[in-house]
Design a protein around this motif. Sequence first.
Motif, PDB file in Angstrom:
ATOM      1  N   ASP A  64      85.885  24.065  20.415  1.00 21.27           N
ATOM      2  CA  ASP A  64      87.048  23.229  20.708  1.00 21.27           C
ATOM      3  C   ASP A  64      87.156  22.079  19.717  1.00 21.27           C
ATOM      4  N   ARG A  65      86.030  21.449  19.410  1.00 23.94           N
ATOM      5  CA  ARG A  65      86.014  20.339  18.455  1.00 23.94           C
ATOM      6  C   ARG A  65      86.483  20.802  17.077  1.00 23.94           C
ATOM      7  N   LEU A  66      85.986  21.926  16.626  1.00 25.17           N
ATOM      8  CA  LEU A  66      86.371  22.462  15.320  1.00 25.17           C
ATOM      9  C   LEU A  66      87.843  22.884  15.300  1.00 25.17           C
ATOM     10  N   ALA A  67      88.335  23.423  16.401  1.00 25.54           N
ATOM     11  CA  ALA A  67      89.752  23.802  16.488  1.00 25.54           C
ATOM     12  C   ALA A  67      90.647  22.567  16.422  1.00 25.54           C
ATOM     13  N   THR A  68      90.216  21.493  17.071  1.00 25.45           N
ATOM     14  CA  THR A  68      90.977  20.242  17.025  1.00 25.45           C
ATOM     15  C   THR A  68      91.037  19.705  15.599  1.00 25.45           C
ATOM     16  N   ILE A  69      89.918  19.693  14.931  1.00 26.54           N
ATOM     17  CA  ILE A  69      89.868  19.229  13.537  1.00 26.54           C
ATOM     18  C   ILE A  69      90.767  20.098  12.660  1.00 26.54           C
ATOM     19  N   ALA A  70      90.690  21.391  12.809  1.00 24.03           N
ATOM     20  CA  ALA A  70      91.508  22.311  12.007  1.00 24.03           C
ATOM     21  C   ALA A  70      93.000  22.099  12.268  1.00 24.03           C
TER      22      ALA A  70
END
Length: 189
Positions: free
Chosen positions: A8-14
């Motif tokens: 989820d964190r990586l998806a938000t950053i992306a």
Amino acid sequence: MHKEEEEDRLATIASLQAILYPKSIAVIGHRATPGRLVNLLVRALIESDYVGAVYPVNPNIEVVSSIKTYPSVLAIPGEVEMAIIAVPAPVVPRVAEECGQKGVKGLIVISDGFKESGPEGAVRERELREIALGHGMRVVGPNCMGVLNTDPAISMNATFSPANNLPGNVSFLSQSGAMGEVILAMPVL
């Protein structure tokens, strides 16, 4: 951190890539006379040496800052990754919906007249939020000065500020446009 939380964190950053590193930007407004907001926004992108494509959108004129305009974001050939919206508040939801249909991933809504203006504006802001969520778009604003990214890989001044700061290693966020202007106008030491 659990695997799901990390994903989820990586998806938000992306998802912020379309705001911080867009490959193409539509600047959407109804007026384009010298000194008007749309002209300032287009000029700021050009003068900052933005590395992507700039598409002015205005149904009332043919050219902004020597660049061909389009009557709507839907008429732009090819991909538009981010849109800067500077139209009257009642028109913003329709424009945001067109951006979602076009596949725009990031919106910067410069327009005012939302929650800060009372109950009618609050309804309009909820509508904008629902449109953005429905199309998976990230939104900065409404009623904001825009986004500036001095990384030479993008060199983007997507604000109405004439500031064109040098690349560096500091990030700055401001809720206040006036404070943002003051900080951007400070001389580099």
